[in-house]
Design a protein around this motif. Structure first.
Motif, PDB file in Angstrom:
ATOM      1  N   ALA A  79      16.882  16.402  -7.900  1.00  0.00           N
ATOM      2  CA  ALA A  79      15.865  15.363  -7.736  1.00  0.00           C
ATOM      3  C   ALA A  79      16.316  14.329  -6.720  1.00  0.00           C
ATOM      4  N   ALA A  80      17.611  13.971  -6.745  1.00  0.00           N
ATOM      5  CA  ALA A  80      18.128  13.000  -5.794  1.00  0.00           C
ATOM      6  C   ALA A  80      18.043  13.511  -4.363  1.00  0.00           C
ATOM      7  N   GLU A  81      18.146  14.832  -4.186  1.00  0.00           N
ATOM      8  CA  GLU A  81      18.027  15.407  -2.847  1.00  0.00           C
ATOM      9  C   GLU A  81      16.584  15.415  -2.353  1.00  0.00           C
ATOM     10  N   ARG A  82      15.635  15.527  -3.267  1.00  0.00           N
ATOM     11  CA  ARG A  82      14.229  15.605  -2.868  1.00  0.00           C
ATOM     12  C   ARG A  82      13.577  14.229  -2.683  1.00  0.00           C
ATOM     13  N   LEU A  83      14.106  13.227  -3.355  1.00  0.00           N
ATOM     14  CA  LEU A  83      13.439  11.926  -3.386  1.00  0.00           C
ATOM     15  C   LEU A  83      13.239  11.276  -2.015  1.00  0.00           C
ATOM     16  N   PRO A  84      14.195  11.350  -1.075  1.00  0.00           N
ATOM     17  CA  PRO A  84      13.972  10.653   0.208  1.00  0.00           C
ATOM     18  C   PRO A  84      12.688  11.044   0.922  1.00  0.00           C
ATOM     19  N   ALA A  85      12.201  12.255   0.700  1.00  0.00           N
ATOM     20  CA  ALA A  85      10.958  12.673   1.350  1.00  0.00           C
ATOM     21  C   ALA A  85       9.749  11.952   0.773  1.00  0.00           C
ATOM     22  N   PHE A  86       9.851  11.481  -0.472  1.00  0.00           N
ATOM     23  CA  PHE A  86       8.739  10.796  -1.121  1.00  0.00           C
ATOM     24  C   PHE A  86       8.953   9.284  -1.199  1.00  0.00           C
ATOM     25  N   ASP A  87      10.185   8.879  -1.326  1.00  0.00           N
ATOM     26  CA  ASP A  87      10.527   7.469  -1.575  1.00  0.00           C
ATOM     27  C   ASP A  87      10.963   6.809  -0.267  1.00  0.00           C
ATOM     28  N   ARG A  88      10.011   6.576   0.637  1.00  0.00           N
ATOM     29  CA  ARG A  88      10.345   6.066   1.967  1.00  0.00           C
ATOM     30  C   ARG A  88      10.880   4.638   1.942  1.00  0.00           C
TER      31      ARG A  88
ATOM     32  N   ARG B 296       0.833  -1.204   0.000  1.00  0.00           N
ATOM     33  CA  ARG B 296       0.000   0.000   0.000  1.00  0.00           C
ATOM     34  C   ARG B 296       0.871   1.259   0.000  1.00  0.00           C
ATOM     35  N   ARG B 297       1.912   1.254   0.815  1.00  0.00           N
ATOM     36  CA  ARG B 297       2.790   2.420   0.893  1.00  0.00           C
ATOM     37  C   ARG B 297       3.694   2.525  -0.332  1.00  0.00           C
ATOM     38  N   ALA B 298       4.212   1.389  -0.792  1.00  0.00           N
ATOM     39  CA  ALA B 298       5.154   1.411  -1.907  1.00  0.00           C
ATOM     40  C   ALA B 298       4.487   1.880  -3.192  1.00  0.00           C
ATOM     41  N   ARG B 299       3.294   1.414  -3.438  1.00  0.00           N
ATOM     42  CA  ARG B 299       2.594   1.805  -4.666  1.00  0.00           C
ATOM     43  C   ARG B 299       2.375   3.317  -4.701  1.00  0.00           C
ATOM     44  N   ARG B 300       1.940   3.872  -3.577  1.00  0.00           N
ATOM     45  CA  ARG B 300       1.685   5.308  -3.525  1.00  0.00           C
ATOM     46  C   ARG B 300       2.986   6.111  -3.604  1.00  0.00           C
ATOM     47  N   ASP B 301       4.004   5.661  -2.872  1.00  0.00           N
ATOM     48  CA  ASP B 301       5.260   6.404  -2.846  1.00  0.00           C
ATOM     49  C   ASP B 301       5.984   6.342  -4.184  1.00  0.00           C
ATOM     50  N   ALA B 302       5.894   5.215  -4.889  1.00  0.00           N
ATOM     51  CA  ALA B 302       6.562   5.113  -6.182  1.00  0.00           C
ATOM     52  C   ALA B 302       5.999   6.140  -7.160  1.00  0.00           C
ATOM     53  N   VAL B 303       4.687   6.280  -7.187  1.00  0.00           N
ATOM     54  CA  VAL B 303       4.061   7.252  -8.080  1.00  0.00           C
ATOM     55  C   VAL B 303       4.468   8.669  -7.689  1.00  0.00           C
ATOM     56  N   ARG B 304       4.453   8.964  -6.384  1.00  0.00           N
ATOM     57  CA  ARG B 304       4.813  10.307  -5.926  1.00  0.00           C
ATOM     58  C   ARG B 304       6.282  10.605  -6.187  1.00  0.00           C
ATOM     59  N   ALA B 305       7.157   9.627  -5.955  1.00  0.00           N
ATOM     60  CA  ALA B 305       8.589   9.850  -6.141  1.00  0.00           C
ATOM     61  C   ALA B 305       8.929  10.077  -7.608  1.00  0.00           C
ATOM     62  N   ILE B 306       8.305   9.299  -8.495  1.00  0.00           N
ATOM     63  CA  ILE B 306       8.561   9.488  -9.927  1.00  0.00           C
ATOM     64  C   ILE B 306       8.082  10.863 -10.381  1.00  0.00           C
TER      65      ILE B 306
END
Length: 228
Positions: free
Chosen positions: A62-71, A40-50
């Protein structure tokens, strides 16, 4: 008391079968609960991170921002792999280093993608194993229990339906237990498989687009794909 009586009357095979089914059930439910939360979390985070990646002005930002979305670290390994290949300038001392930037990107992104998918697929083998073997473990306990019940009653002399129904009914509980363990595992395996397939498609598409972006910035026309 009936359950304790059945346990005391059963021999080692019956008891081992019951304990094995219990262990299968506990293991599969732990995996089911854990993977349900992860999927549930991975599906949502993958879309948000991309989406966050493509909204950034550069790969570095982008690499600096991704950790906030790609948990769960699904997208970040791909970006890191692409950045490592693009920024590396090794001496051609190995076969891997002698390849073109396109080949190195394909290899790096493919390895990173396999690592991410391996984490998403963790536990699927367990669910498939439980779903396919639990009914047979329960059937083994049933057949063995019926055999011993009939043997014991045959040695006791006269056999009536009242004396047969109880032990045989207790033995048949093992079949029901096997199905009770197997059905949730099979259903969970199929549901999680669909979620993994959708996430895998998103990550493969992102890896392909990321590869083309790095090659375009380097002034190289894309040739092979990540899956080649």
């Amino acid at each position: 008391m009936d359950g304790l009586h059945w346990w005391r009357q059963g021999d080692a095979v019956t008891q081992i079968s019951a304990l094995l089914l219990l262990a299968m059930s506990v293991a599969s439910w732990v995996v089911i609960v854990w993977k349900a939360l992860l999927m549930r979390r991975a599906r949502r985070d993958a879309v948000r991170a991309i989406a966050a990646f493509w909204q950034a002005p550069s790969i570095a930002l982008a690499a600096e921002r991704l950790p906030a979305f790609d948990r769960d670290g699904l997208v970040m390994p791909l970006v890191q792999a692409a950045s490592a290949v693009a920024g590396a300038n090794p001496a051609p001392a190995t076969l891997a280093a002698r390849g073109s930037l396109s080949q190195q990107l394909t290899r790096g992104l493919r390895d990173a993608l396999h690592g991410v998918l391996g984490r998403l697929q963790f536990g699927q083998v367990l669910l498939a194993t439980v779903g396919s073997t639990a009914p047979f473990v329960g059937l083994l306990g049933t057949v063995w229990g019926i055999y011993h019940a009939l043997t014991a009653m045959a040695g006791a002399g006269q056999i009536t339906i009242d004396r047969v129904a109880g032990p045989v009914g207790e033995a048949l509980v093992m079949t029901a237990a096997g199905l009770t363990v197997a059905i949730p595992a099979v259903l969970a395996y199929n549901v999680f498989g669909r979620f993994i397939g959708r996430t895998e498609a998103d990550l493969e598409g992102f890896a392909r687009d990321l590869r083309e972006l790095v090659l375009d910035e380097a002034g190289i026309a894309p040739t092979a794909t990540v899956n080649d």
